[in-house]
Design a protein around this motif. Structure first.
Motif, PDB file in Angstrom:
ATOM      1  N   ASN A  93      -3.117 -14.690  -3.827  1.00  0.00           N
ATOM      2  CA  ASN A  93      -3.294 -14.434  -2.339  1.00  0.00           C
ATOM      3  C   ASN A  93      -4.013 -13.480  -1.688  1.00  0.00           C
ATOM      4  O   ASN A  93      -4.544 -13.357  -0.720  1.00  0.00           O
ATOM      5  CB  ASN A  93      -1.692 -14.792  -1.657  1.00  0.00           C
ATOM      6  CG  ASN A  93      -2.000 -15.022  -0.076  1.00  0.00           C
ATOM      7  OD1 ASN A  93      -2.121 -15.605   0.992  1.00  0.00           O
ATOM      8  ND2 ASN A  93      -1.570 -13.404   0.689  1.00  0.00           N
ATOM      9  N   ASP A  94      -2.847 -11.858  -2.709  1.00  0.00           N
ATOM     10  CA  ASP A  94      -3.955 -10.713  -1.319  1.00  0.00           C
ATOM     11  C   ASP A  94      -5.151 -10.616  -2.153  1.00  0.00           C
ATOM     12  O   ASP A  94      -5.806 -10.150  -2.050  1.00  0.00           O
ATOM     13  CB  ASP A  94      -3.442  -9.644  -2.465  1.00  0.00           C
ATOM     14  CG  ASP A  94      -1.496  -9.748  -1.366  1.00  0.00           C
ATOM     15  OD1 ASP A  94      -1.567 -10.527  -0.547  1.00  0.00           O
ATOM     16  OD2 ASP A  94      -0.535  -8.744  -1.610  1.00  0.00           O
ATOM     17  N   LEU A  95      -5.651 -10.819  -3.820  1.00  0.00           N
ATOM     18  CA  LEU A  95      -7.175 -11.171  -3.863  1.00  0.00           C
ATOM     19  C   LEU A  95      -8.096 -11.680  -3.271  1.00  0.00           C
ATOM     20  O   LEU A  95      -9.015 -10.760  -2.521  1.00  0.00           O
ATOM     21  CB  LEU A  95      -6.923 -11.558  -5.353  1.00  0.00           C
ATOM     22  CG  LEU A  95      -6.609 -10.592  -6.093  1.00  0.00           C
ATOM     23  CD1 LEU A  95      -6.317 -11.398  -7.556  1.00  0.00           C
ATOM     24  CD2 LEU A  95      -7.286  -9.564  -6.572  1.00  0.00           C
ATOM     25  N   ALA A  96      -7.556 -12.535  -2.387  1.00  0.00           N
ATOM     26  CA  ALA A  96      -8.073 -13.414  -1.702  1.00  0.00           C
ATOM     27  C   ALA A  96      -8.373 -12.586  -0.167  1.00  0.00           C
ATOM     28  O   ALA A  96      -9.229 -13.301   0.155  1.00  0.00           O
ATOM     29  CB  ALA A  96      -7.725 -14.825  -1.253  1.00  0.00           C
ATOM     30  N   PRO A 111      -0.785  -3.513  -1.571  1.00  0.00           N
ATOM     31  CA  PRO A 111      -1.257  -2.608  -3.014  1.00  0.00           C
ATOM     32  C   PRO A 111      -2.710  -2.702  -3.220  1.00  0.00           C
ATOM     33  O   PRO A 111      -3.256  -1.870  -3.605  1.00  0.00           O
ATOM     34  CB  PRO A 111      -0.429  -3.096  -4.452  1.00  0.00           C
ATOM     35  CG  PRO A 111       0.925  -3.619  -3.475  1.00  0.00           C
ATOM     36  CD  PRO A 111       0.643  -4.255  -2.227  1.00  0.00           C
ATOM     37  N   LEU A 112      -3.485  -3.824  -2.866  1.00  0.00           N
ATOM     38  CA  LEU A 112      -4.689  -3.704  -2.659  1.00  0.00           C
ATOM     39  C   LEU A 112      -5.056  -2.925  -1.066  1.00  0.00           C
ATOM     40  O   LEU A 112      -6.408  -2.268  -1.731  1.00  0.00           O
ATOM     41  CB  LEU A 112      -5.217  -4.990  -3.301  1.00  0.00           C
ATOM     42  CG  LEU A 112      -5.253  -6.123  -4.230  1.00  0.00           C
ATOM     43  CD1 LEU A 112      -5.430  -7.441  -3.909  1.00  0.00           C
ATOM     44  CD2 LEU A 112      -5.898  -5.649  -5.243  1.00  0.00           C
ATOM     45  N   PRO A 113      -5.166  -3.726  -0.359  1.00  0.00           N
ATOM     46  CA  PRO A 113      -5.742  -2.961   0.819  1.00  0.00           C
ATOM     47  C   PRO A 113      -6.128  -1.768   1.308  1.00  0.00           C
ATOM     48  O   PRO A 113      -6.577  -0.519   1.786  1.00  0.00           O
ATOM     49  CB  PRO A 113      -5.275  -3.638   2.065  1.00  0.00           C
ATOM     50  CG  PRO A 113      -4.324  -4.180   1.686  1.00  0.00           C
ATOM     51  CD  PRO A 113      -4.442  -4.714   0.640  1.00  0.00           C
ATOM     52  N   ALA A 116      -3.692   1.175  -3.962  1.00  0.00           N
ATOM     53  CA  ALA A 116      -2.709   0.912  -5.142  1.00  0.00           C
ATOM     54  C   ALA A 116      -3.025   0.833  -6.093  1.00  0.00           C
ATOM     55  O   ALA A 116      -1.909   1.511  -7.510  1.00  0.00           O
ATOM     56  CB  ALA A 116      -1.028   1.033  -4.601  1.00  0.00           C
ATOM     57  N   VAL A 117      -3.253  -0.936  -6.475  1.00  0.00           N
ATOM     58  CA  VAL A 117      -3.603  -1.943  -7.279  1.00  0.00           C
ATOM     59  C   VAL A 117      -5.120  -2.496  -7.176  1.00  0.00           C
ATOM     60  O   VAL A 117      -5.535  -1.675  -5.962  1.00  0.00           O
ATOM     61  CB  VAL A 117      -2.810  -2.455  -7.282  1.00  0.00           C
ATOM     62  CG1 VAL A 117      -3.961  -3.577  -8.128  1.00  0.00           C
ATOM     63  CG2 VAL A 117      -1.624  -2.566  -7.620  1.00  0.00           C
ATOM     64  N   SER A 118      -6.346  -1.573  -8.328  1.00  0.00           N
ATOM     65  CA  SER A 118      -7.038  -2.257  -7.870  1.00  0.00           C
ATOM     66  C   SER A 118      -7.626  -3.564  -8.316  1.00  0.00           C
ATOM     67  O   SER A 118      -6.757  -4.320  -8.742  1.00  0.00           O
ATOM     68  CB  SER A 118      -8.073  -1.678  -9.477  1.00  0.00           C
ATOM     69  OG  SER A 118      -7.392  -1.970 -10.970  1.00  0.00           O
TER      70      SER A 118
END
Length: 321
Positions: A93-96, A111-113, A116-118
């Motif tokens: 969901n967060d990738l999308a 973490p994504l926006p 913190a995580v690529s």
């Protein structure tokens, strides 16, 4: 839309995480961004995915009149699988949604926006969670395995649903309550109408609690062009919540009636007590609902762990009578 574009706190804590959660306080530092990506710091989602699994298992035990040691493994396997697949679903969901989340005040610290995580790291983490979940699924019978594989369809669609429909909560319900079908089949080796009724009850319940949750973001969502039942219903939300409440209780009652068709009258009465008591809990949520009070909305959303435990308790007692 909130103009808060400040960077996250140095600790990397997510804005709507549970205060003092184990991820932020006890998990090894290097694991925290990935555990936050999986929402491990917000356990309510795992509960909401797990409870339909346990409903399906216990209702299957009630209908069949038998329980085995393997049922204990089904319960444990579903718990581990719910934690992992909820994490995988949140990662997907967060990738999308990573570009959308960057524009919403409540989700900017994820973490994504936040960086913190690529994106590559998130895809690797997604694969690891799915691989372990598959290992657990393969310990079940073929019917349950097939249903587990099919569950990936609504999981894959859900993050994109809010882009093309005002009813993304339906797709969430399809995904989050699939465990009712899977766990029933893991016990019985086939599907049954009580499991279908239970699945539909869970979808109605999801529409109830996630509409409450979605009201936290209505202004941001409207400005960035994503859809939700909260926006669709607006001031009519209490009436819709009442409808979802009644549908949830009715379908739970139908599932209990069908599952106890060959059991004692006492089992039937106890089983029906589950949806009745759950209905009172949902009615309390409806009385407390305030679309303009985000802390209340989050509190009500999180209270659905207790709402979902209520019918589980009644079904479990009925299965041993």
């Amino acid at each position: 839309m909130s103009q808060n574009t400040s960077t996250p706190e140095p600790t990397g804590q997510v804005a709507d995480a549970v205060s003092g959660n184990w991820v932020d306080t006890r998990a090894p530092e290097w694991t925290r961004p990935y555990l936050r990506l999986s929402r491990a710091d917000r356990p309510i989602g795992t509960w909401l995915l797990l409870l339909p699994c346990w409903w399906g298992l216990v209702l299957a035990m009630l209908a069949s009149g038998r329980a085995t040691w393997f049922d204990l493994w089904i319960a444990v396997g579903c718990a581990i699988g719910a934690f992992l697949m909820r994490g995988a679903g949140c990662t997907w969901n967060d990738l999308a949604d990573r570009d959308i989340d960057a524009q919403v005040a409540r989700t900017q610290s994820r973490p994504l926006p936040s960086g913190a995580v690529s994106t590559k790291g998130a895809f690797v983490w997604l694969g690891l969670q799915c691989a372990v979940s598959l290992g657990i699924l393969l310990t079940f019978n073929w019917m349950a395995i097939g249903l587990g594989v099919l569950s990936l369809i609504p999981v894959a669609i859900y993050p994109f649903a809010k882009r093309f429909t005002w009813w993304p909560q339906v797709f969430l319900g399809l995904a989050f309550n699939w465990g009712a079908l899977l766990a029933w089949s893991a016990h019985s080796g086939s599907l049954g109408w009580p499991a279908v009724a239970l699945y539909l009850a869970g979808i109605a319940w999801t529409l109830f609690y996630d509409t409450i949750y979605a009201h936290q973001d209505t202004e941001d969502d409207a400005l960035i062009g994503v859809k939700s039942t909260a926006q669709l219903f607006g001031e009519r939300t209490p009436s819709w919540l009442r409808f979802f409440l009644m549908t949830t209780v009715t379908l739970f009652g139908v599932a209990a009636l069908m599952a106890t068709a060959e059991r004692s009258v006492l089992s039937l009465v106890i089983a029906l007590g589950g949806p009745w008591a759950m209905g009172w809990h949902l009615a309390w949520q409806l009385r407390c609902f305030d679309a303009d009070d985000s802390p209340i909305l989050l509190k009500l959303f999180r209270s659905n762990r207790d709402a979902g435990l209520i019918p589980l308790l009644f079904f479990a007692i009925a299965s041993f009578v």
